[in-house]
Design an enzyme around this catalytic site. Structure first.
Site, PDB file in Angstrom:
ATOM      1  CG  ASP B   9     -31.250 -21.557  16.352  1.00 20.61           C
ATOM      2  OD1 ASP B   9     -31.628 -21.007  15.201  1.00 20.61           O
ATOM      3  OD2 ASP B   9     -30.194 -21.541  16.666  1.00 20.61           O
ATOM      4  CG  ASP B 103     -32.659 -19.020  11.444  1.00 26.50           C
ATOM      5  OD1 ASP B 103     -32.695 -17.868  11.996  1.00 26.50           O
ATOM      6  OD2 ASP B 103     -31.781 -19.530  11.204  1.00 26.50           O
ATOM      7  CD  GLU B 104     -31.393 -17.116  17.068  1.00 26.49           C
ATOM      8  OE1 GLU B 104     -30.708 -16.944  17.904  1.00 26.49           O
ATOM      9  OE2 GLU B 104     -30.636 -16.516  15.919  1.00 26.49           O
TER      10      GLU B 104
END
Lengths: 382, 384
Positions: B9, B103-104
């Site tokens: 993350d 983003d993960e």
């Protein structure tokens, strides 16, 4: 209305009617079949969805004249359940209709509508030009080209087949924008000029009608259809049955200009082997595109497929070819449809560049005399 | 076999990208988002989070909590670019990468261990490589399941790594119930009222009782609390649709106003289709009304397109057929679906109009790339 008819005759005609009547219509009368006495010796039946219409008649013993419209599907199902033999049909108040088998207790009552509610069907204008065509010829035209009709109902000009009478040639052309098929048959001594765009549903019904007529014809005879174009409709008459079609009023694409001329790379291949190899390799093709790669070299054709998810497939068949190596990608289904519509032993595949259309034809043989078929297939980038 | 799953993350991703690109923002509270009445915070830097500002919070509220924050506009292309580089790094270590957002992502590195060492070693290598290539940081969780890995990545955030020990249940037991999947600020009190304050409470609870009090979900939640989760990491499929949407400051009341917004979105969608050399067979128009009711209408095109004008024409057809005479729209979205590689299936009868539009779209794009100027449609120019 009161009459007696043979179950066999009634069932056959109602089966046809059922194909034309709408299955689910907001207007119940369009899901119905009109039953009307015709003199003392006939029962007339009619069905329409406002685009297609079918009228036919069968012999009947009429004791009381009248008309009634009953739901097509209900009528079909009930007649089917009747024992063979004569059926007694009565509609005392013009709506509720009773079917009763002679010599049996079986009986149905159907809810109908007064026959007067049934819409009038188009009739050809007096003196409209009429052409005669053998049923087997029309059947051939349809069967060779039916598969490439676009199934997109929002595009009426492609969701139909072009039927042309051009000099002594009758022709049917269909296309869905990615492929095109054209069948021509020579009819010596019958000069005419006509063009009509027949919607897909009508083509399907015509095919059924042709099949039925062909199977009932006596051996050695060639039954004929009478084709009349009048106003916005065409009429196909087979004996006492008339099938009317509201023609598509749209422009069929300029098909002649996309049929490649003068292709030099010509491959001759056995039809069944090619179809088998394509079918086998295509199951390993990407599900999304159905694309296979065809590479033709001296004497061989290699067919490969690749799928990001499921791996790849390969096959090779001997073909008759002597030119330079050429590789081209196709949707396998487009080829298989063409090969499946043919019965010839061998086919030719004419190619130009890898992004140019390919042409499939039956290889010339005594069978192809007077009959000319071709299919144009657009390649895909693989 | 025990699986080895990583959850990675990125830390305050959008805000970190801004701080990286604009050194004057470093060490300062930064909020990414619009300044308008209806804007929400897309990302808050850790400096802003100290004051209680959070992503998804209305911008006004975030600024009340952190009045010194610097608000910067959203630059999605920039984040997408950074995201792509980060995901490229993931794929160097395993093909099994399941992105959850820009983003993960989950990574299944079970089979990669033979090449790169155990899960922890891989997580460290990935974090080092991300820093080296992008000067951004990400936090990692290493565990035997997706659920536990995701919880773990949050434990040492930011810029940290958490390796879950073999006794998963003991690791999870002290965690507060709000960390549980599906438990948010709204539902937390309900759990607390039932005496379920921690994962440990759920672990000890009776399944039948959970089933009676929490419904079907109850027993499933208990298994998650024990760290039992066998959902596989499913690698990302190619995009099914490409879209753009915006919420507007003030409700739109006329079809003309909506049309301008559609054109703006069509231009963005068209640009992305062209960039990726794909074409769309379906156009979907989405309107969210002021009462938050969302309505969509779709149109299947005669042939695949990627140019702004054709997309816009399709949207206009959809809008013209919109049944509501009175509009009150807060969000307009346009998306392109039924995607296929552009030009993959040549047609027998090419549509000259669409070919011309496609050429124009390409030319406009090339011109803007060459000159650096932004080419747009006159209708989209805002009066100064």
């Amino acid at each position: 209305m009161e009459l007696t008819v043979a179950k066999k005759d009634l069932l056959r005609l109602v089966t046809r009617m059922q194909g034309v009547a709408e299955r689910k219509s907001t207007m119940p009368v369009l899901s119905s079949v009109l039953l009307a006495t015709d003199g003392t010796g006939f029962l007339k039946l009619a069905a329409t969805d406002l685009y297609l219409g079918l009228v036919g008649r069968i012999a009947a013993d009429v004791t009381k004249p009248g008309t009634v419209a009953v739901p097509a599907k209900d009528l079909f199902e009930r007649i089917k359940m009747m024992p063979d033999g004569p059926i007694h049909l009565s509609a005392p108040d013009g709506a509720a209709t009773t079917l009763k088998a002679k010599g049996s207790a079986r009986r149905y009552t159907l809810r109908g509508m007064p026959g007067g509610d049934f819409p009038p069907l188009p009739m050809p204008q007096e003196g409209s030009p009429t052409l005669s065509l053998e049923v087997d010829v029309l059947k051939d035209l349809i069967e060779r080209t039916y598969f490439s009709i676009s199934t997109d109902e929002t595009r009426a000009h492609l969701n139909s087949a072009l039927f042309e009478w051009d000099g002594e040639t009758v022709r049917m052309v269909t296309t869905d924008g990615h492929r095109l098929s054209k069948m021509e048959v020579k009819v010596p001594g019958r000069q005419a000029s006509a063009a009509m765009l027949i919607p897909q549903k009508a083509i399907l019904e015509l095919r059924g009608l042709c099949d039925e007529m062909a199977s009932e014809a006596e051996k050695g005879t060639r039954p004929e259809l009478k084709i009349t174009q009048s106003g916005a409709s065409a009429f196909f008459q087979a004996g006492t049955t008339t099938f009317s079609v509201k023609l598509v009023e749209a422009q069929f694409p300029p098909y002649a200009q996309v049929i490649p001329q003068g292709q030099e790379k010509i491959v001759r291949a056995p039809r069944a082997d090619l179809a088998n190899a394509l079918r086998a390799v295509s199951i390993a093709a990407s599900e999304r595109t159905g694309g296979v790669k065809v590479q033709v070299g001296q004497g061989t054709m290699r067919i490969t497929s690749e799928s990001p998810d499921t791996g790849d497939g390969f096959d090779e068949i001997p073909v008759d070819y002597t030119g330079p190596v050429i590789t081209i990608g196709f949707n396998a289904k487009y080829f298989l449809d063409v090969l499946g519509a043919l019965t010839d032993d061998e086919v030719t595949l004419s190619l130009s560049g890898e992004l140019d259309p390919a042409v499939l034809r039956p290889a010339p043989s005594p069978k192809t005399e007077g009959r000319d078929f071709l299919a144009v297939v657009m390649p895909m980038r693989i | 076999m025990v699986r080895q799953i990583l959850h990675i993350d990125m830390d305050a991703f959008f805000a970190s990208v801004e701080q990286r690109d604009q050194p004057e923002l470093r060490g300062k509270p930064v909020l990414v988002g619009g300044r308008g009445r209806r804007s929400v915070v897309c990302a808050a830097s850790y400096e802003a989070r100290v004051f209680g500002a959070r992503s998804a919070m209305p911008m006004g509220e975030a600024l009340r909590r952190c009045p010194t924050a610097i608000v910067v506009p959203v630059r999605r292309e920039r984040y997408a670019e950074a995201s792509e580089r980060v995901f490229d790094i993931f794929r160097k270590f395993t093909p099994l990468v399941e992105g959850l957002s820009l983003d993960e992502a989950f990574l299944d590195v079970t089979e990669s261990r033979a090449l790169f060492g155990d899960g922890e070693t891989i997580a460290r290598a990935i974090r080092a490589k991300i820093w080296e290539d992008t000067q951004l940081t990400g936090s990692a969780g290493v565990a035997a399941s997706k659920f536990v890995a995701k919880i773990a990545s949050d434990v040492n955030k930011p810029d940290g790594i958490t390796v879950v020990p073999d006794d998963v249940a003991a690791f999870l037991a002290p965690l507060p119930i709000r960390r549980m999947w599906g438990v948010g600020p709204k539902s937390e009190p309900r759990f607390v009222a039932l005496g379920l304050r921690t994962f440990g409470d759920l672990q000890r609870a009776d399944e039948d009782w959970l089933g009676r009090t929490l419904g079907e979900e109850g027993p499933a939640l208990r298994r998650l609390a024990l760290g039992e989760d066998d959902r596989p990491v499913i690698p990302d499929a190619p995009a099914k649709s490409i879209g753009a949407e915006s919420t507007y400051e003030q409700d739109l009341h006329t079809k003309e106003q909506v049309a301008v917004c559609m054109l703006d979105h069509c231009q963005r969608v068209g640009g992305r289709l062209l960039e990726n050399a794909i074409a769309a067979n379906v156009v979907v128009l989405k309107l969210k009304m002021s009462n938050f009711v969302v309505r969509t209408r779709r149109l299947t095109l005669d042939e695949p397109v990627f140019d702004t004008t054709s997309l816009y024409e399709a949207c206009k057809k959809l809008l013209a057929a919109w049944p509501l005479p009175e509009l009150s729209v807060r969000l307009v979205g346009v998306s392109a679906g039924g995607l296929e590689p552009a030009g993959a299936k040549p047609r027998l009868f090419p549509n000259a109009v669409i070919e011309r539009r496609s050429a124009l779209e390409r030319a406009m794009r090339e011109a803007s790339q060459k000159t650096g100027a932004v080419l747009t449609r006159a209708a989209l120019l805002e009066p100064k």
